[in-house]
Every structure is written in structure tokens, then in C-alpha cells.
Design a protein around this motif. Structure first.
Motif, PDB file in Angstrom:
ATOM      1  N   ALA B  37      14.050 -21.280  -1.884  1.00  0.00           N
ATOM      2  CA  ALA B  37      14.465 -20.392  -0.796  1.00  0.00           C
ATOM      3  C   ALA B  37      15.086 -19.103  -1.348  1.00  0.00           C
ATOM      4  CB  ALA B  37      15.443 -21.117   0.125  1.00  0.00           C
ATOM      5  N   ASN B  38      15.790 -19.216  -2.480  1.00  0.00           N
ATOM      6  CA  ASN B  38      16.349 -18.015  -3.107  1.00  0.00           C
ATOM      7  C   ASN B  38      15.249 -17.151  -3.727  1.00  0.00           C
ATOM      8  OD1 ASN B  38      18.923 -18.696  -2.501  1.00  0.00           O
ATOM      9  ND2 ASN B  38      19.372 -19.627  -4.499  1.00  0.00           N
ATOM     10  N   TYR B  39      14.197 -17.814  -4.150  1.00  0.00           N
ATOM     11  CA  TYR B  39      13.132 -17.100  -4.868  1.00  0.00           C
ATOM     12  C   TYR B  39      12.206 -16.376  -3.909  1.00  0.00           C
ATOM     13  CZ  TYR B  39       9.140 -16.425  -8.016  1.00  0.00           C
ATOM     14  OH  TYR B  39       8.121 -15.880  -8.758  1.00  0.00           O
ATOM     15  N   SER B  40      11.871 -17.057  -2.813  1.00  0.00           N
ATOM     16  CA  SER B  40      10.912 -16.478  -1.873  1.00  0.00           C
ATOM     17  C   SER B  40      11.226 -16.964  -0.472  1.00  0.00           C
ATOM     18  CB  SER B  40       9.500 -16.913  -2.281  1.00  0.00           C
ATOM     19  OG  SER B  40       8.591 -16.596  -1.253  1.00  0.00           O
ATOM     20  N   SER B  41      11.049 -16.078   0.494  1.00  0.00           N
ATOM     21  CA  SER B  41      11.403 -16.463   1.860  1.00  0.00           C
ATOM     22  C   SER B  41      10.272 -17.233   2.537  1.00  0.00           C
ATOM     23  CB  SER B  41      11.763 -15.218   2.682  1.00  0.00           C
ATOM     24  OG  SER B  41      10.691 -14.305   2.611  1.00  0.00           O
ATOM     25  N   ASP B  42       9.065 -17.204   1.952  1.00  0.00           N
ATOM     26  CA  ASP B  42       7.984 -17.983   2.557  1.00  0.00           C
ATOM     27  C   ASP B  42       7.069 -18.563   1.475  1.00  0.00           C
ATOM     28  OD1 ASP B  42       6.884 -15.676   1.736  1.00  0.00           O
ATOM     29  OD2 ASP B  42       6.381 -14.911   3.722  1.00  0.00           O
ATOM     30  N   LEU B  43       6.085 -19.326   1.921  1.00  0.00           N
ATOM     31  CA  LEU B  43       5.149 -19.943   0.986  1.00  0.00           C
ATOM     32  C   LEU B  43       3.972 -18.991   0.754  1.00  0.00           C
ATOM     33  CD1 LEU B  43       5.002 -23.586   2.422  1.00  0.00           C
ATOM     34  CD2 LEU B  43       6.482 -22.698   0.615  1.00  0.00           C
ATOM     35  N   PRO B  44       3.446 -18.931  -0.468  1.00  0.00           N
ATOM     36  CA  PRO B  44       2.264 -18.083  -0.704  1.00  0.00           C
ATOM     37  C   PRO B  44       1.049 -18.665   0.021  1.00  0.00           C
ATOM     38  CG  PRO B  44       2.715 -19.451  -2.625  1.00  0.00           C
ATOM     39  CD  PRO B  44       3.850 -19.677  -1.666  1.00  0.00           C
ATOM     40  N   ASP B 121      10.506 -19.402 -14.004  1.00  0.00           N
ATOM     41  CA  ASP B 121      11.353 -20.105 -14.952  1.00  0.00           C
ATOM     42  C   ASP B 121      12.804 -19.655 -14.791  1.00  0.00           C
ATOM     43  OD1 ASP B 121      11.166 -22.016 -17.359  1.00  0.00           O
ATOM     44  OD2 ASP B 121      12.499 -20.419 -18.044  1.00  0.00           O
ATOM     45  N   ALA B 122      12.986 -18.341 -14.694  1.00  0.00           N
ATOM     46  CA  ALA B 122      14.346 -17.810 -14.574  1.00  0.00           C
ATOM     47  C   ALA B 122      15.000 -18.259 -13.266  1.00  0.00           C
ATOM     48  CB  ALA B 122      14.310 -16.282 -14.652  1.00  0.00           C
ATOM     49  N   ALA B 123      14.218 -18.246 -12.181  1.00  0.00           N
ATOM     50  CA  ALA B 123      14.817 -18.494 -10.862  1.00  0.00           C
ATOM     51  C   ALA B 123      14.941 -19.972 -10.522  1.00  0.00           C
ATOM     52  CB  ALA B 123      13.981 -17.789  -9.790  1.00  0.00           C
ATOM     53  N   ILE B 124      14.005 -20.769 -10.979  1.00  0.00           N
ATOM     54  CA  ILE B 124      13.958 -22.162 -10.518  1.00  0.00           C
ATOM     55  C   ILE B 124      14.067 -23.171 -11.662  1.00  0.00           C
ATOM     56  CG2 ILE B 124      12.550 -23.894  -9.319  1.00  0.00           C
ATOM     57  CD1 ILE B 124      11.392 -21.579  -7.647  1.00  0.00           C
ATOM     58  N   LEU B 125      13.193 -23.027 -12.663  1.00  0.00           N
ATOM     59  CA  LEU B 125      13.121 -24.082 -13.678  1.00  0.00           C
ATOM     60  C   LEU B 125      14.328 -24.097 -14.612  1.00  0.00           C
ATOM     61  CD1 LEU B 125       9.373 -23.575 -13.943  1.00  0.00           C
ATOM     62  CD2 LEU B 125      10.416 -25.770 -13.437  1.00  0.00           C
ATOM     63  N   ALA B 126      14.776 -22.904 -15.024  1.00  0.00           N
ATOM     64  CA  ALA B 126      15.938 -22.875 -15.921  1.00  0.00           C
ATOM     65  C   ALA B 126      17.179 -23.482 -15.255  1.00  0.00           C
ATOM     66  CB  ALA B 126      16.208 -21.454 -16.413  1.00  0.00           C
ATOM     67  N   PRO B 127      17.470 -23.119 -13.989  1.00  0.00           N
ATOM     68  CA  PRO B 127      18.624 -23.779 -13.334  1.00  0.00           C
ATOM     69  C   PRO B 127      18.449 -25.298 -13.217  1.00  0.00           C
ATOM     70  CG  PRO B 127      17.951 -21.837 -12.083  1.00  0.00           C
ATOM     71  CD  PRO B 127      16.929 -22.019 -13.169  1.00  0.00           C
ATOM     72  N   LEU B 128      17.229 -25.755 -12.893  1.00  0.00           N
ATOM     73  CA  LEU B 128      17.001 -27.202 -12.776  1.00  0.00           C
ATOM     74  C   LEU B 128      17.241 -27.890 -14.120  1.00  0.00           C
ATOM     75  CD1 LEU B 128      13.767 -27.422 -10.562  1.00  0.00           C
ATOM     76  CD2 LEU B 128      16.113 -28.009  -9.882  1.00  0.00           C
ATOM     77  N   ARG B 129      16.749 -27.256 -15.189  1.00  0.00           N
ATOM     78  CA  ARG B 129      16.954 -27.840 -16.528  1.00  0.00           C
ATOM     79  C   ARG B 129      18.432 -27.892 -16.877  1.00  0.00           C
ATOM     80  NH1 ARG B 129      12.539 -24.647 -18.129  1.00  0.00           N
ATOM     81  NH2 ARG B 129      13.944 -23.066 -18.998  1.00  0.00           N
ATOM     82  N   ALA B 130      19.119 -26.791 -16.583  1.00  0.00           N
ATOM     83  CA  ALA B 130      20.552 -26.712 -16.934  1.00  0.00           C
ATOM     84  C   ALA B 130      21.346 -27.761 -16.154  1.00  0.00           C
ATOM     85  CB  ALA B 130      21.077 -25.313 -16.639  1.00  0.00           C
ATOM     86  N   GLU B 131      21.012 -27.934 -14.876  1.00  0.00           N
ATOM     87  CA  GLU B 131      21.736 -28.910 -14.057  1.00  0.00           C
ATOM     88  C   GLU B 131      21.463 -30.333 -14.537  1.00  0.00           C
ATOM     89  OE1 GLU B 131      21.374 -25.889 -10.285  1.00  0.00           O
ATOM     90  OE2 GLU B 131      20.497 -27.890 -10.090  1.00  0.00           O
TER      91      GLU B 131
END
Lengths: 363, 158
Positions: B37-44, B121-131
Motif C-alpha cells: 500500500a505504501n508502494y502503490s495505491s493500486d494493482l498493475p 526491493d527498497a520498498a518491500i523486500l528489504a523491510p521484510l528481510r530486516a523484520e
């Protein structure tokens, strides 16, 4: 003999409605949420996942709520749900050596590499009721944190294996037999026995294990190692052409080190029993390892002393609590016609006996 | 242990995709949704190749941790495949039964294949990995605090 009897529909509907009301209990008491069950009754959730043979904590929590806390009923619900799911495939065998351990203890080596890590255990508690828990809104104590080990903890049996002091585990077929897909057939091999034991009833497997300790197929177990923790689950994805981690599961693993075998050609070696169970399920994993070891008597060249825990047909046919419950509880369902014929028979036999008796008395 | 030889395991593109899909599979679905939701407001715009499907996989173990494989029990998994207008195909697999999470994982995979990998990666995957790493580290630290530090009493000589 069974005949269809109609007429119970209204009674059944009313019984189910009352069941739902009883399940809810006193409405002045807050309703349980699935998250509460999952988080605060996690060992019940673990048991339902292990015996239901489906790793999904949210579903297990739902089953426990629906079953009013009857765990065997909850296992039944999970098994029934499981049959509705398509199976996407099988994972690679999990690498328990790479487990992130919450707990890891050994009863055989005090100073093993990585040490004795107690984890969140009931051991060393005094088993006194803690009335403080009866009060609500109690804060959990602060949990101490230490310097975490970086490397995975090695398996204890590796140390014994290095010196050849313990038998090595033979490899087996890459695709093991699956008792959920084919009827149970004897002789069972070890992989099939392990599958039956890991999903078997905890009480049954515990009692079988206990019987070996009391002398019915004694095998002198030491808990070489008990570990509880998280492992990733990796599976080959055909459309990708490579494997990915599709999730992670908490497992309890118990490796026992047992009495030696040796022969003219083989020098004496320790033998092994193995337990691996979904969730934090320590009693079950230790029990499984003891029963696994007892069932290996033939492979290890031991005598069959006629102990129940050595009899794979006995153990495997009676370990499943859903099967056992189904057969046990079916006898409470209508058997009116069966019974009617028994009733007529006994009336006739009695009448004949009385007649003969009276005749004898008269003569 | 056997590593699949079906595709070169050292191919960096495959290694990256494997890491991405593994992170998405294990992500708590609420976090995945929030980060998307932070990355994109809708689905492609996309075509669904395989609608989100809940199923089970048989988890295996090995007798004695190193011996013959055996069936330990199943776990729930949800999978989904999509194709974007560009033709990029994404495959999502998530643990559990969250169909929306499987769809999101497939879309993220497809977008990353299409060239958005760094941004995702910056918006979604890196935070998931860090958490995930933080959760793991916290548990490991708590476990370490329960490690027994034996000390030996000095015994007298007589």
C-alpha cells in the motif's frame, strides 16, 4: 446390520443449536478470539497441528474453538479439512541441523558445543498453581537477552558419528510411502512408521514409550539431544525450475542414543531412535523416538520379546486417534436391528432353558 | 544435500528471484499488504494465469536427521500466477491461506522481472528481510540468555 431411520432431523437441528449456545458459554464473559487461542494456548494448537497433520496455526485455533477445547475433535476437524485441499507437491527434507533453536539440550554431554539452551520450558518450575495468572492485565516479566550464537548448533550425534561410535542412518527411497495416500500395509518400513508416529495420538505414543522404559521392550535410551526451533521449508517449483522457501515451521526433534549392537563383523555401536514433530511438542517427540527405536528390533538384530511397542501392526493400527474415535464412538449410534435380533435370541434361549428346567423339576 | 540442477544455481538472476520469492512466501500477510500500500495505491494491470489457490504441501523430514526421507505432515500454501501487459510473468507462493497475499506476491514477482526489482526491493523486500532478521535475532538472544553456565565446585582432596 444398519437401516436408515428417519425422524431425527428436528431433534438434531435443536441439538446443534444448543451445542452452539453451550460452546459460547456465559455471554457475560468475553468471547475467545482465534488469535487469543493461537497465541495463548499455543501448545494445544501445536498438538492439533501435529496430530491433525497440517501445519496451520490459525486453522488449528479455529478447530479448537469449534470443538470447545476437545483436542481429538479438533484433530478430526483438521483432518477433514485437509482432505479438501489439493496437494501441490512435497518439500525437500527439512534440515534440522540448520534450525534456529529456541531450546537445545543434551542429557549425554554436559559441555557440548553451543551449550545447554533451556528455552521457554516448564522444566524446573515447581508445578504450583500460580494464582497471579488468575488476575487479568498482568504484565509479562522482562525477558533477558544474551549474546546470540551465530553458527547453527551441531547435532550431538555428529560427535559420536565422527568416532564411528553410533550407527549411521541408512538412506531410503527419495519418495517415501505415504499413509494418507495408500492403505497401511505391512511390513511397514521405517519412514512409514515415523509418519504414523508423528501424527499419532500423544497419549498413545507416550504410553507405548513408557512401556518400553518399564521393561516391555527395554532399549536403554539416553536423550542425546532435544531441540525446538524454526526451520525453513524448501520446495521445488516446477513452473520456476528451481526451489524456493515456501514457509517456515517450528519443529521439535529428539535423537536418542540407545544400547549397543555388535556382531562378529561389526564392532559395538550405539543405536538411535528418532522423533520429529510439528510445533513445540517435547513429550511427543521423546515418546516417538523411544517407540521408533523399539520398532527397529528386527533391523538391529534384536530379539522380539513380544512387547507391544515392538509390534508394528499393533502400534500403527492403534496410534491414530481419529480412526480410534470413529470406531469407538460408532457403537453409540443406532444399532436397533442388531440389538433386536440379540434380544429375540436371548428370549428364545431363556424360554427353552426355563422349559427344560421346569420339565427337569417336574420329573 | 541435493541442490536442484534443473537451472544453474549460481545464475545471479535466479538467485535474486529465489531470494525474493522466499522472502515473500514467509512474509506476514498484514505486513506485505501494508508495504504494498505504501508502494502503490493500486494493482498493475494484469491477466490472471492461475487464480489464487489454497492447497497443501507435504513437508518431509529425514530419519535421524540424515537418513531416509519420511512424510512429516502437510502445511497450507497459497499460490497464484499472473502476467502483466508487458508479458512479464510472476509466480507467488505464500505460507497459509491468504489469497490476496499470494496475488500480491505474484504481482511483485512479475514487476521485479519487468525491471522494477530495485524499487521493490527498497520498498518491500528489504523491510521484510530486516523484520524477519530482527525477529530471529530477538529469539536467538532470548535463547542465549537461557544457556546454562556450568561452574564446577572444587572438591577437597580428602
Amino acid at each position: 446390520m444398519y437401516v436408515a431411520v428417519k425422524g431425527g432431523e428436528r431433534a438434531i437441528d435443536n441439538a446443534h443449536a444448543w451445542l452452539a449456545e453451550e460452546r459460547r458459554g456465559d455471554k457475560d464473559v468475553a468471547e475467545l478470539s482465534l488469535a487469543q487461542i493461537r497465541e495463548q494456548l499455543s501448545l494445544a494448537v501445536n498438538r492439533v497441528m501435529a496430530e491433525g497433520s497440517l501445519y496451520d496455526p490459525d486453522l488449528a485455533a479455529l478447530a479448537i474453538k469449534q470443538a470447545r477445547g476437545d483436542l481429538i475433535e479438533a484433530v478430526f476437524l483438521i483432518r477433514a479439512y485437509r482432505t479438501t485441499l489439493p496437494r501441490f507437491g512435497a518439500t525437500r527434507p527439512v534440515e534440522t541441523g540448520a534450525m534456529d533453536c529456541d531450546r537445545r539440550i543434551s542429557a549425554t554431554f554436559k559441555d557440548l558445543p553451543g551449550g545447554q539452551v533451556l528455552g521457554p520450558t516448564f522444566d524446573y518450575t515447581h508445578r504450583l498453581l500460580d494464582f497471579a495468572l488468575a488476575a487479568e492485565g498482568l504484565d509479562a516479566p522482562d525477558v533477558a537477552e544474551g549474546e546470540a550464537a551465530q553458527a547453527p548448533l551441531p547435532h550431538v550425534t555428529e560427535f559420536l558419528a565422527r568416532e564411528d561410535l553410533i550407527q549411521s542412518e541408512p538412506d531410503g527411497p527419495e519418495t517415501p510411502r505415504d499413509l494418507t495416500r495408500e492403505p497401511l500395509d505391512f511390513p511397514a518400513d521405517r519412514p512409514l512408521r515415523l509418519q504414523a508416529l508423528t501424527r499419532g495420538d500423544e497419549g498413545f505414543v507416550l504410553s507405548m514409550a513408557y512401556s518400553t522404559q518399564r521393561g516391555y521392550g527395554r532399549n536403554h535410551p539416553f536423550v542425546g539431544e532435544l531441540r525446538i526451533g524454526t526451520v525453513p521449508v524448501e520446495m521445488e517449483i516446477p513452473e520456476l525450475g528451481f526451489s524456493i522457501e515456501i514457509g517456515e515451521v517450528v519443529l521439535t526433534e529428539c535423537e536418542t542414543v540407545n544400547q549397543f549392537t555388535g556382531s562378529k563383523t561389526e564392532p559395538p555401536q550405539f543405536t538411535r531412535g528418532y522423533g520429529l514433530v510439528f510445533g513445540q511438542t517435547e513429550r511427543k517427540a521423546i515418546s516417538m523416538a523411544l517407540v521408533d527405536r523399539a520398532l527397529r528390533w528386527e533391523e538391529l538384530g534384536e530379539d522380539n520379546v513380544g512387547a507391544p511397542a515392538q509390534d508394528e501392526e499393533f502400534v500403527l493400527y492403534h496410534s491414530d486417534n481419529v480412526q480410534a474415535t470413529g470406531f469407538l464412538e460408532h457403537i453409540k449410534l443406532p444399532h436397533y436391528v442388531d440389538f433386536q435380533s440379540e434380544l429375540e435370541l436371548i428370549r428364545r434361549l431363556r424360554a427353552e432353558a426355563m422349559q427344560t428346567g421346569l420339565k427337569d423339576a417336574a420329573e | 544435500m541435493s541442490i536442484s540442477a534443473s537451472k544453474a544455481p549460481d545464475d545471479p538472476a535466479i538467485a535474486a528471484r529465489k531470494a525474493r520469492l522466499s522472502t515473500l512466501a514467509k512474509a506476514p500477510s498484514a505486513r506485505l499488504r501494508a508495504l504494498w500500500a505504501n508502494y502503490s495505491s493500486d494493482l498493475p494491470a494484469h491477466e490472471v494465469l492461475r487464480a489464487p489457490e489454497v492447497g497443501a504441501v507435504m513437508v518431509r523430514g529425514r530419519a535421524g536427521a540424515t537418513g531416509a526421507p519420511f512424510n512429516l505432515g502437510e502445511m497450507t500454501v497459497t499460490r497464484c500466477s499472473v502476467r502483466l501487459d508487458s508479458g512479464a510473468v510472476g509466480h507467488g507462493h505464500v505460507q497459509g491461506r491468504d489469497r490476496d497475499a499470494a496475488l500480491l506476491a505474484a504481482l511483485i514477482d512479475a514487476l521485479a522481472e519487468e525491471g522494477e526489482a530495485d524499487a521493490l526491493d527498497a520498498a518491500i523486500l528489504a523491510p521484510l528481510r530486516a523484520e524477519a532478521e530482527a525477529r530471529k535475532t530477538t529469539r536467538a538472544a532470548k535463547a542465549a540468555a537461557t544457556k546454562v553456565e556450568f561452574f564446577t565446585m572444587v572438591r577437597g582432596e580428602n
